[in-house]
Scaffold this motif. Structure first.
Motif, PDB file in Angstrom:
ATOM      1  N   CYS A 156       0.855  -1.191   0.000  1.00 14.64           N
ATOM      2  CA  CYS A 156       0.000   0.000   0.000  1.00 14.64           C
ATOM      3  C   CYS A 156       0.887   1.236   0.000  1.00 14.64           C
ATOM      4  CB  CYS A 156      -0.887   0.036   1.241  1.00 14.64           C
ATOM      5  SG  CYS A 156      -2.037  -1.327   1.325  1.00 14.64           S
ATOM      6  N   PRO A 157       0.608   2.165  -0.893  1.00 19.63           N
ATOM      7  CA  PRO A 157       1.432   3.379  -0.930  1.00 19.63           C
ATOM      8  C   PRO A 157       1.283   4.237   0.328  1.00 19.63           C
ATOM      9  CG  PRO A 157      -0.386   3.515  -2.510  1.00 19.63           C
ATOM     10  CD  PRO A 157      -0.411   2.141  -1.919  1.00 19.63           C
ATOM     11  N   ASP A 158       0.131   4.140   1.001  1.00 15.96           N
ATOM     12  CA  ASP A 158      -0.120   4.995   2.166  1.00 15.96           C
ATOM     13  C   ASP A 158       0.096   4.287   3.504  1.00 15.96           C
ATOM     14  OD1 ASP A 158      -2.257   3.313   1.719  1.00 15.96           O
ATOM     15  OD2 ASP A 158      -3.753   4.756   2.422  1.00 15.96           O
ATOM     16  N   ASP A 159       0.542   3.026   3.462  1.00 11.76           N
ATOM     17  CA  ASP A 159       0.734   2.259   4.703  1.00 11.76           C
ATOM     18  C   ASP A 159       1.877   1.273   4.479  1.00 11.76           C
ATOM     19  OD1 ASP A 159       0.652   0.649   6.938  1.00 11.76           O
ATOM     20  OD2 ASP A 159      -1.453   0.098   6.731  1.00 11.76           O
ATOM     21  N   ILE A 160       2.991   1.517   5.134  1.00  7.45           N
ATOM     22  CA  ILE A 160       4.187   0.691   4.918  1.00  7.45           C
ATOM     23  C   ILE A 160       3.962  -0.789   5.243  1.00  7.45           C
ATOM     24  CG2 ILE A 160       5.242   1.035   7.184  1.00  7.45           C
ATOM     25  CD1 ILE A 160       7.920   1.407   5.608  1.00  7.45           C
ATOM     26  N   HIS A 161       3.032  -1.070   6.166  1.00  6.82           N
ATOM     27  CA  HIS A 161       2.775  -2.459   6.567  1.00  6.82           C
ATOM     28  C   HIS A 161       1.596  -3.076   5.823  1.00  6.82           C
ATOM     29  CE1 HIS A 161       5.724  -2.052   9.707  1.00  6.82           C
ATOM     30  NE2 HIS A 161       5.112  -0.972  10.162  1.00  6.82           N
ATOM     31  N   GLY A 162       0.833  -2.273   5.108  1.00  4.87           N
ATOM     32  CA  GLY A 162      -0.372  -2.760   4.442  1.00  4.87           C
ATOM     33  C   GLY A 162      -0.082  -3.374   3.082  1.00  4.87           C
ATOM     34  N   VAL A 163      -0.942  -4.323   2.695  1.00  7.75           N
ATOM     35  CA  VAL A 163      -0.839  -4.974   1.395  1.00  7.75           C
ATOM     36  C   VAL A 163      -2.212  -4.952   0.743  1.00  7.75           C
ATOM     37  CG1 VAL A 163      -0.391  -7.174   0.217  1.00  7.75           C
ATOM     38  CG2 VAL A 163       1.052  -6.477   2.136  1.00  7.75           C
ATOM     39  N   ASP A 164      -2.245  -4.501  -0.506  1.00  9.72           N
ATOM     40  CA  ASP A 164      -3.476  -4.560  -1.289  1.00  9.72           C
ATOM     41  C   ASP A 164      -3.488  -5.863  -2.077  1.00  9.72           C
ATOM     42  OD1 ASP A 164      -4.642  -2.146  -0.546  1.00  9.72           O
ATOM     43  OD2 ASP A 164      -3.650  -1.027  -2.142  1.00  9.72           O
ATOM     44  N   VAL A 165      -4.659  -6.488  -2.129  1.00  9.09           N
ATOM     45  CA  VAL A 165      -4.852  -7.706  -2.915  1.00  9.09           C
ATOM     46  C   VAL A 165      -5.702  -7.312  -4.111  1.00  9.09           C
ATOM     47  CG1 VAL A 165      -5.730 -10.067  -2.921  1.00  9.09           C
ATOM     48  CG2 VAL A 165      -4.785  -9.090  -0.808  1.00  9.09           C
ATOM     49  N   ILE A 166      -5.207  -7.626  -5.297  1.00  7.75           N
ATOM     50  CA  ILE A 166      -5.865  -7.220  -6.537  1.00  7.75           C
ATOM     51  C   ILE A 166      -6.192  -8.460  -7.361  1.00  7.75           C
ATOM     52  CG2 ILE A 166      -5.606  -5.872  -8.669  1.00  7.75           C
ATOM     53  CD1 ILE A 166      -3.353  -4.315  -7.092  1.00  7.75           C
ATOM     54  N   MET A 167      -7.443  -8.560  -7.794  1.00  4.80           N
ATOM     55  CA  MET A 167      -7.828  -9.653  -8.682  1.00  4.80           C
ATOM     56  C   MET A 167      -7.251  -9.367 -10.067  1.00  4.80           C
ATOM     57  SD  MET A 167     -11.573 -10.930 -10.083  1.00  4.80           S
ATOM     58  CE  MET A 167     -12.333 -11.015  -8.499  1.00  4.80           C
ATOM     59  N   THR A 168      -6.554 -10.342 -10.635  1.00  6.02           N
ATOM     60  CA  THR A 168      -6.005 -10.191 -11.980  1.00  6.02           C
ATOM     61  C   THR A 168      -7.100 -10.471 -13.015  1.00  6.02           C
ATOM     62  OG1 THR A 168      -5.387 -12.513 -12.102  1.00  6.02           O
ATOM     63  CG2 THR A 168      -3.715 -10.987 -11.209  1.00  6.02           C
ATOM     64  N   ASP A 169      -6.818 -10.159 -14.271  1.00  6.29           N
ATOM     65  CA  ASP A 169      -7.767 -10.496 -15.335  1.00  6.29           C
ATOM     66  C   ASP A 169      -7.976 -12.002 -15.396  1.00  6.29           C
ATOM     67  OD1 ASP A 169      -8.049  -7.824 -15.970  1.00  6.29           O
ATOM     68  OD2 ASP A 169      -6.615  -7.888 -17.645  1.00  6.29           O
ATOM     69  N   SER A 170      -6.911 -12.753 -15.169  1.00  7.19           N
ATOM     70  CA  SER A 170      -7.007 -14.213 -15.151  1.00  7.19           C
ATOM     71  C   SER A 170      -7.895 -14.686 -13.997  1.00  7.19           C
ATOM     72  CB  SER A 170      -5.595 -14.806 -15.028  1.00  7.19           C
ATOM     73  OG  SER A 170      -5.649 -16.196 -14.931  1.00  7.19           O
ATOM     74  N   GLY A 171      -7.754 -14.038 -12.845  1.00  5.14           N
ATOM     75  CA  GLY A 171      -8.609 -14.364 -11.697  1.00  5.14           C
ATOM     76  C   GLY A 171     -10.055 -14.024 -11.962  1.00  5.14           C
ATOM     77  N   ALA A 172     -10.297 -12.880 -12.603  1.00  4.23           N
ATOM     78  CA  ALA A 172     -11.669 -12.476 -12.936  1.00  4.23           C
ATOM     79  C   ALA A 172     -12.299 -13.467 -13.901  1.00  4.23           C
ATOM     80  CB  ALA A 172     -11.676 -11.066 -13.530  1.00  4.23           C
ATOM     81  N   GLU A 173     -11.522 -13.932 -14.879  1.00  2.00           N
ATOM     82  CA  GLU A 173     -12.041 -14.908 -15.841  1.00  2.00           C
ATOM     83  C   GLU A 173     -12.337 -16.243 -15.155  1.00  2.00           C
ATOM     84  OE1 GLU A 173     -13.621 -16.799 -18.848  1.00  2.00           O
ATOM     85  OE2 GLU A 173     -13.233 -14.650 -18.805  1.00  2.00           O
ATOM     86  N   ALA A 174     -11.439 -16.692 -14.280  1.00  2.67           N
ATOM     87  CA  ALA A 174     -11.671 -17.943 -13.549  1.00  2.67           C
ATOM     88  C   ALA A 174     -12.917 -17.826 -12.675  1.00  2.67           C
ATOM     89  CB  ALA A 174     -10.448 -18.288 -12.699  1.00  2.67           C
ATOM     90  N   PHE A 175     -13.091 -16.676 -12.035  1.00  4.97           N
ATOM     91  CA  PHE A 175     -14.268 -16.452 -11.194  1.00  4.97           C
ATOM     92  C   PHE A 175     -15.539 -16.468 -12.040  1.00  4.97           C
ATOM     93  CE2 PHE A 175     -17.340 -13.549  -9.191  1.00  4.97           C
ATOM     94  CZ  PHE A 175     -17.562 -14.264  -8.019  1.00  4.97           C
ATOM     95  N   ARG A 176     -15.538 -15.739 -13.157  1.00  6.68           N
ATOM     96  CA  ARG A 176     -16.715 -15.710 -14.048  1.00  6.68           C
ATOM     97  C   ARG A 176     -17.065 -17.111 -14.532  1.00  6.68           C
ATOM     98  NH1 ARG A 176     -14.642 -10.883 -15.774  1.00  6.68           N
ATOM     99  NH2 ARG A 176     -13.452 -11.815 -17.450  1.00  6.68           N
ATOM    100  N   ALA A 177     -16.054 -17.862 -14.947  1.00  4.78           N
ATOM    101  CA  ALA A 177     -16.290 -19.205 -15.477  1.00  4.78           C
ATOM    102  C   ALA A 177     -16.827 -20.164 -14.411  1.00  4.78           C
ATOM    103  CB  ALA A 177     -14.993 -19.754 -16.083  1.00  4.78           C
ATOM    104  N   SER A 178     -16.498 -19.913 -13.156  1.00 10.19           N
ATOM    105  CA  SER A 178     -16.925 -20.816 -12.081  1.00 10.19           C
ATOM    106  C   SER A 178     -18.294 -20.468 -11.511  1.00 10.19           C
ATOM    107  CB  SER A 178     -15.897 -20.788 -10.945  1.00 10.19           C
ATOM    108  OG  SER A 178     -15.938 -19.527 -10.285  1.00 10.19           O
ATOM    109  N   THR A 179     -18.758 -19.240 -11.728  1.00  9.75           N
ATOM    110  CA  THR A 179     -19.953 -18.766 -11.045  1.00  9.75           C
ATOM    111  C   THR A 179     -21.213 -19.532 -11.427  1.00  9.75           C
ATOM    112  OG1 THR A 179     -19.009 -16.598 -10.668  1.00  9.75           O
ATOM    113  CG2 THR A 179     -21.387 -16.736 -10.602  1.00  9.75           C
ATOM    114  N   VAL A 180     -21.513 -19.685 -12.703  1.00  6.16           N
ATOM    115  CA  VAL A 180     -22.745 -20.375 -13.106  1.00  6.16           C
ATOM    116  C   VAL A 180     -22.737 -21.837 -12.649  1.00  6.16           C
ATOM    117  CG1 VAL A 180     -24.131 -21.155 -15.082  1.00  6.16           C
ATOM    118  CG2 VAL A 180     -23.349 -18.783 -14.947  1.00  6.16           C
ATOM    119  N   PRO A 181     -21.657 -22.592 -12.871  1.00  6.87           N
ATOM    120  CA  PRO A 181     -21.665 -23.975 -12.367  1.00  6.87           C
ATOM    121  C   PRO A 181     -21.801 -24.038 -10.836  1.00  6.87           C
ATOM    122  CG  PRO A 181     -19.881 -23.680 -13.957  1.00  6.87           C
ATOM    123  CD  PRO A 181     -20.470 -22.333 -13.706  1.00  6.87           C
ATOM    124  N   HIS A 182     -21.180 -23.099 -10.131  1.00  7.77           N
ATOM    125  CA  HIS A 182     -21.272 -23.100  -8.668  1.00  7.77           C
ATOM    126  C   HIS A 182     -22.690 -22.795  -8.215  1.00  7.77           C
ATOM    127  CE1 HIS A 182     -19.974 -22.954  -4.569  1.00  7.77           C
ATOM    128  NE2 HIS A 182     -20.233 -21.666  -4.440  1.00  7.77           N
TER     129      HIS A 182
END
Length: 156
Positions: free
Chosen positions: A95-121
């Motif tokens: 995190c730019p505003d917090d030396i100890h903080g970490v941002d978690v970001i969904m990648t495009d690959s993660g978004a695609e995996a999530f989309r593909a899994s949603t209807v079957p789930h």
């Protein structure tokens, strides 16, 4: 609120109901997790993380907020995120505003995996859980869930 408030221990009948509930809930989770993994190659933990990120602004959450949102301890989340990062489902950045903080970001690959899994789930949830209950029974499950969450001081 509950019955038998003066008893120190649950009755045999209360324990029978408890065990039935817990054992059935565990079987539901196991079957849904197995279907999710088999149909999408995502674990239920992956899905929880990706669901939270998909609902977040810019598909990004501070790791500490993510841990709270999905109800995991930070160390468990950190290990899980490491595995997801190797599979390029998420990225972690300081995190730019917090030396100890970490941002978690969904990648495009993660978004695609999530989309593909949603209807079957969602289909699996319907088949394994919803289709087993009448509308009235489903309403009772909701009432029970609300009562338990209130008793445990959890948000509705």
């Amino acid at each position: 609120m509950g019955q038998g408030g003066g008893r120190a221990l649950p009755t045999r009948e209360q324990l029978r109901v408890w065990r039935g509930y817990i054992e059935t809930a565990e079987i539901l989770r196991t079957r849904l997790a197995g279907r999710l993994q088999g149909e999408s190659s995502l674990s239920s933990g992956d899905y929880q993380v990706l669901l939270a990120l998909s609902e977040a602004e810019q598909r990004t959450l501070r790791s500490s907020a993510l841990a709270v949102q999905i109800g995991w301890e930070r160390s468990r989340l950190s290990h899980h995120l490491g595995r997801m990062e190797k599979r390029e489902l998420i990225r972690r950045v300081s995190c730019p505003d917090d030396i100890h903080g970490v941002d978690v970001i969904m990648t495009d690959s993660g978004a695609e995996a999530f989309r593909a899994s949603t209807v079957p789930h969602l289909r699996a949830i319907r088949e394994v859980f919803v289709d087993a209950l009448t509308a009235e029974q489903l309403a009772h499950v909701e009432e029970l869930t609300v009562a338990l969450r209130r008793h445990l001081d959890l948000p509705d």
